[in-house]
Design an enzyme around this catalytic site. Structure first.
Site, PDB file in Angstrom:
ATOM      1  N   GLY A   1       0.819  -1.215   0.000  1.00 20.92           N
ATOM      2  CA  GLY A   1       0.000   0.000   0.000  1.00 20.92           C
ATOM      3  C   GLY A   1       0.846   1.255   0.000  1.00 20.92           C
ATOM      4  O   GLY A   1       1.604   1.503   0.936  1.00 20.92           O
TER       5      GLY A   1
ATOM      6  N   GLY B   1      -0.391   4.280   0.088  1.00 20.36           N
ATOM      7  CA  GLY B   1      -1.247   5.385   0.549  1.00 20.36           C
ATOM      8  C   GLY B   1      -0.522   6.164   1.629  1.00 20.36           C
ATOM      9  O   GLY B   1       0.713   6.146   1.705  1.00 20.36           O
TER      10      GLY B   1
ATOM     11  N   VAL C   1      -2.081  -7.691  -3.762  1.00 25.07           N
ATOM     12  CA  VAL C   1      -1.823  -8.750  -2.780  1.00 25.07           C
ATOM     13  C   VAL C   1      -3.098  -9.567  -2.628  1.00 25.07           C
ATOM     14  O   VAL C   1      -4.158  -9.034  -2.291  1.00 25.07           O
ATOM     15  CB  VAL C   1      -1.395  -8.147  -1.427  1.00 25.07           C
ATOM     16  CG1 VAL C   1      -1.287  -9.224  -0.358  1.00 25.07           C
ATOM     17  CG2 VAL C   1      -0.075  -7.408  -1.593  1.00 25.07           C
TER      18      VAL C   1
ATOM     19  N   GLU D   1     -18.238  18.476   2.674  1.00 32.18           N
ATOM     20  CA  GLU D   1     -17.444  19.089   1.602  1.00 32.18           C
ATOM     21  C   GLU D   1     -18.127  18.895   0.247  1.00 32.18           C
ATOM     22  O   GLU D   1     -18.226  19.830  -0.556  1.00 32.18           O
ATOM     23  CB  GLU D   1     -16.031  18.486   1.593  1.00 32.18           C
ATOM     24  CG  GLU D   1     -15.198  18.992   2.744  1.00 32.18           C
ATOM     25  CD  GLU D   1     -13.929  18.177   3.036  1.00 32.18           C
ATOM     26  OE1 GLU D   1     -13.139  18.623   3.866  1.00 32.18           O
ATOM     27  OE2 GLU D   1     -13.735  17.112   2.446  1.00 32.18           O
TER      28      GLU D   1
ATOM     29  N   ALA E   1      -5.631  10.850   7.638  1.00 29.50           N
ATOM     30  CA  ALA E   1      -4.285  10.700   7.095  1.00 29.50           C
ATOM     31  C   ALA E   1      -3.192  10.833   8.170  1.00 29.50           C
ATOM     32  O   ALA E   1      -2.257  10.014   8.195  1.00 29.50           O
ATOM     33  CB  ALA E   1      -4.074  11.699   5.968  1.00 29.50           C
TER      34      ALA E   1
HETATM   35  C1  LIG Z   1     -13.112  11.121   0.255  1.00 25.56           C
HETATM   36  C2  LIG Z   1     -12.154  11.100   1.410  1.00 25.56           C
HETATM   37  C3  LIG Z   1     -11.766  12.289   2.019  1.00 25.56           C
HETATM   38  C4  LIG Z   1     -10.881  12.279   3.090  1.00 25.56           C
HETATM   39  N1  LIG Z   1     -10.510  13.470   3.656  1.00 25.56           N
HETATM   40  C5  LIG Z   1      -9.586  13.475   4.632  1.00 25.56           C
HETATM   41  C6  LIG Z   1      -9.123  14.709   5.166  1.00 25.56           C
HETATM   42  O1  LIG Z   1      -9.563  15.788   4.768  1.00 25.56           O
HETATM   43  N2  LIG Z   1      -8.161  14.662   6.117  1.00 25.56           N
HETATM   44  C7  LIG Z   1      -7.646  13.481   6.571  1.00 25.56           C
HETATM   45  O2  LIG Z   1      -6.747  13.493   7.401  1.00 25.56           O
HETATM   46  N3  LIG Z   1      -8.078  12.306   6.103  1.00 25.56           N
HETATM   47  C8  LIG Z   1      -9.039  12.268   5.145  1.00 25.56           C
HETATM   48  N4  LIG Z   1      -9.477  11.072   4.633  1.00 25.56           N
HETATM   49  C9  LIG Z   1      -8.983   9.823   5.245  1.00 25.56           C
HETATM   50  C10 LIG Z   1      -7.601   9.439   4.745  1.00 25.56           C
HETATM   51  O3  LIG Z   1      -7.551   9.525   3.336  1.00 25.56           O
HETATM   52  C11 LIG Z   1      -7.296   8.033   5.221  1.00 25.56           C
HETATM   53  O4  LIG Z   1      -7.367   7.997   6.626  1.00 25.56           O
HETATM   54  C12 LIG Z   1      -5.909   7.573   4.767  1.00 25.56           C
HETATM   55  O5  LIG Z   1      -5.863   7.517   3.352  1.00 25.56           O
HETATM   56  C13 LIG Z   1      -5.559   6.221   5.353  1.00 25.56           C
HETATM   57  O6  LIG Z   1      -4.283   5.841   4.911  1.00 25.56           O
HETATM   58  P1  LIG Z   1      -3.928   4.310   4.682  1.00 25.56           P
HETATM   59  O7  LIG Z   1      -2.472   4.266   4.357  1.00 25.56           O
HETATM   60  O8  LIG Z   1      -4.444   3.485   5.779  1.00 25.56           O
HETATM   61  O9  LIG Z   1      -4.779   3.885   3.396  1.00 25.56           O
HETATM   62  P2  LIG Z   1      -4.829   4.518   1.931  1.00 25.56           P
HETATM   63  O10 LIG Z   1      -4.259   5.883   1.905  1.00 25.56           O
HETATM   64  O11 LIG Z   1      -6.225   4.322   1.479  1.00 25.56           O
HETATM   65  O12 LIG Z   1      -3.863   3.589   1.097  1.00 25.56           O
HETATM   66  C14 LIG Z   1      -4.145   2.246   0.847  1.00 25.56           C
HETATM   67  C15 LIG Z   1      -3.282   1.793  -0.327  1.00 25.56           C
HETATM   68  O13 LIG Z   1      -3.274   0.389  -0.371  1.00 25.56           O
HETATM   69  C16 LIG Z   1      -3.441  -0.053  -1.714  1.00 25.56           C
HETATM   70  N5  LIG Z   1      -4.036  -1.388  -1.641  1.00 25.56           N
HETATM   71  C17 LIG Z   1      -5.175  -1.746  -1.006  1.00 25.56           C
HETATM   72  N6  LIG Z   1      -5.383  -3.068  -1.105  1.00 25.56           N
HETATM   73  C18 LIG Z   1      -4.342  -3.576  -1.835  1.00 25.56           C
HETATM   74  C19 LIG Z   1      -3.999  -4.889  -2.258  1.00 25.56           C
HETATM   75  N7  LIG Z   1      -4.741  -5.947  -1.996  1.00 25.56           N
HETATM   76  N8  LIG Z   1      -2.865  -5.029  -2.990  1.00 25.56           N
HETATM   77  C20 LIG Z   1      -2.095  -3.952  -3.305  1.00 25.56           C
HETATM   78  N9  LIG Z   1      -2.363  -2.701  -2.900  1.00 25.56           N
HETATM   79  C21 LIG Z   1      -3.479  -2.508  -2.158  1.00 25.56           C
HETATM   80  C22 LIG Z   1      -4.343   0.996  -2.338  1.00 25.56           C
HETATM   81  O14 LIG Z   1      -4.216   1.035  -3.753  1.00 25.56           O
HETATM   82  C23 LIG Z   1      -3.822   2.283  -1.682  1.00 25.56           C
HETATM   83  O15 LIG Z   1      -2.779   2.874  -2.415  1.00 25.56           O
HETATM   84  C24 LIG Z   1     -10.375  11.059   3.566  1.00 25.56           C
HETATM   85  C25 LIG Z   1     -10.754   9.863   2.969  1.00 25.56           C
HETATM   86  C26 LIG Z   1     -11.640   9.889   1.892  1.00 25.56           C
HETATM   87  C27 LIG Z   1     -12.046   8.599   1.251  1.00 25.56           C
END
Ligand SMILES: Cc1cc2nc3c(=O)[nH]c(=O)nc-3n(C[C@H](O)[C@H](O)[C@H](O)COP(=O)(O)OP(=O)(O)OC[C@H]3O[C@@H](n4cnc5c(N)ncnc54)[C@H](O)[C@@H]3O)c2cc1C
Length: 444
Positions: free
Chosen positions: A15, A17, A83, A181, A337
């Site tokens: 991931g 992200g 994955v 938003e 985030a």
């Molecule tokens: C519309 C929206 C608005 C938001 N606004 C805010 C905000 O204003 N402020 C804030 O702080 N947070 C905000 N958030 C929340 C924030 O985006 C998340 O908390 C954050 O992205 C979590 O990070 P993460 O690394 O857990 O997951 P993510 O950032 O979602 O990353 C997950 C990654 O894993 C990859 N992945 C998933 N499954 C697989 C797999 N099986 N194999 C390979 N790759 C995989 C995906 O492609 C992705 O790149 C928002 C979320 C959304 C949906």
């Protein structure tokens, strides 16, 4: 594979992200090999996907290629693959190809950091998804943009007044930050941007409804800020419907149920889903394999050092987990985030500490505060007890989002776009895109 202390210790991060990327960046100057596996080739700045969905920004301005982010870090390689499963005993991942790009079937690791994120849940009504799109991925944000703009186009040519009103009714489900938003942006698009674009309809007559089951918007904020946000939404022309639960969504209408049990059917063809989220399916699989608990939102429970029970070499972080506090109690952190980023940095610091044979403490979350924007110069912020609203909160929101956006070019482009939009009320990316029709394919 090898033991800690060796040059070739292999860390696999799943991931790219917010969480996974910080883990990778935290290891880029460490004597380890890092493989970042993602099914997308870009890092997505999810907090701004709703701006793509409303034509304020273009997709490329909020996404950045993973390879470009780590191009100077020779110990990091990127693998485009999905994955599919874990073999924790063999310390291997099972991979699936993406976009027909060949990928190895298995990938070994010494340390694994899983950051698969979350997705929207439709409360057991997956059939609603086709009518109520969400804005979590870039693809879905672009689809929502087309659906919103197409609704105005359909209204323009609809002779029947009731049917026209249905096209001009936009319903956003869920009044958390994303729902607020979205509703604010659709209202601004209808009132300002599209004001002079049509000949038959007046886009300012569009109804934007924001539906929430709780008794106020932005329940993660203090009630005073919720009230301010609601007033700002009303000023923009959004109708806030709190205390309503969605009980049905189809292609023609949305059914709501109030606290008194009465049902209300609202004709609409443009419904946006911004309600509950559920953890990545990777969380469920890790829970099955390790016996770790899961909560109702599908999050796997990790130890205080973010590792899985019985597997100190496997970390799980971000939206897909809840972590135990030092007393062993599971704690759900906000799905934002900064929480994922802090966990990513922490996991990298534990790997570094282990390599040096040093001890490390439990993960500690530092709450950076809560921000939500409503529209032009309107936002609310709750930062360490300091409560802001209006222009000051909006300026803070703007700076924070620019700061965290990856890539200097994207920051500059977004700043220019926002300045231009602020001055002109314009939205440059108001495009209806779709898969090519057979005629388009034939004509080239
Ligand atoms: C519309 C929206 C608005 C938001 N606004 C805010 C905000 O204003 N402020 C804030 O702080 N947070 C905000 N958030 C929340 C924030 O985006 C998340 O908390 C954050 O992205 C979590 O990070 P993460 O690394 O857990 O997951 P993510 O950032 O979602 O990353 C997950 C990654 O894993 C990859 N992945 C998933 N499954 C697989 C797999 N099986 N194999 C390979 N790759 C995989 C995906 O492609 C992705 O790149 C928002 C979320 C959304 C949906």
């Amino acid at each position: 594979m090898c033991a800690f202390g060796s040059r070739e210790h292999h860390v696999v991060v799943v991931g790219g992200g917010f969480g996974g990327l910080q883990a990778v960046l935290g290891l880029r100057r460490t004597a380890v090999e890092v493989t970042l596996v993602d099914r997308r080739n870009f890092h997505l700045f999810q907090p701004l996907t709703y701006q793509v969905a409303t034509g304020a920004l273009s997709p490329g301005e909020i996404a950045y290629p993973l390879r470009a982010i780590v191009k100077r870090n020779r110990n990091v390689r990127v693998l485009l693959a999905e994955v599919a499963d874990f073999d924790l005993d063999a310390r291997e991942l099972h991979l699936r190809p993406v976009e027909a790009v060949p990928a190895p079937e298995r990938l070994g690791y010494d340390t694994l950091i899983v950051a698969g994120g979350s997705h929207y849940s439709y409360f057991g009504h997956e059939e609603w998804q086709q009518h109520a799109a969400e804005v979590k991925s870039l693809e879905s944000a672009v689809a929502v943009r087309s659906r919103l703009l197409a609704a105005f186009e359909a209204a323009e040519v609809e002779p029947n007044p009731a049917a026209r009103d249905a096209w001009l009714t936009f319903i956003v489900v869920g009044a958390g930050p994303t729902g607020v938003e979205m509703a604010g942006q659709i209202a601004e698009m209808a009132r300002d941007t599209l004001r002079r674009d049509f000949r038959t309809i007046d886009p300012r007559r569009a109804r934007i409804l924001l539906v929430e089951a709780a008794d106020r918007v932005l329940t993660s904020f203090p009630p005073t800020l919720s009230a301010k946000a609601e007033r700002s939404l009303q000023r923009l022309g959004v109708t806030v419907l709190t205390g309503r639960t969605v009980t049905g969504i189809d292609a023609a209408e949305v059914t709501l149920q109030g606290r008194d049990g009465g049902a209300e059917r609202i004709p609409s063809h443009a419904v946006i889903w911004a309600a509950g989220v559920t953890a990545s399916s990777l969380a469920g699989r890790l829970a099955e394999l390790t016996g770790a608990e899961r909560d109702r939102a599908g999050r796997v429970t990790v130890e205080a050092d973010l590792t899985l029970p019985g597997h100190p070499e496997v970390f799980a972080i971000g939206d897909m987990v809840r972590a135990r506090d030092p007393r062993g109690e599971p704690v759900v952190l906000p799905g934002v985030a900064p929480a994922a980023m802090q966990q990513g940095r922490y996991a990298a610091s534990v790997v570094r500490a282990r390599l040096r044979g040093r001890p490390h403490g439990a993960f500690r979350y530092r709450d950076k505060g809560n921000l939500a924007t409503i529209g032009r110069a309107a936002a609310v912020a709750d930062i360490k007890g300091v409560r802001l609203s209006g222009f000051l909160a909006w300026a803070t929101w703007l700076l924070v989002h620019l700061w965290y956006l990856i890539g200097f070019q994207n920051r500059l482009l977004v700043l220019i776009r926002w300045s231009f939009s602020f001055a002109t009320h314009g939205r440059g990316a108001r495009l209806i895109t779709h898969a090519p029709t057979t005629t388009e394919q034939r004509d080239g």
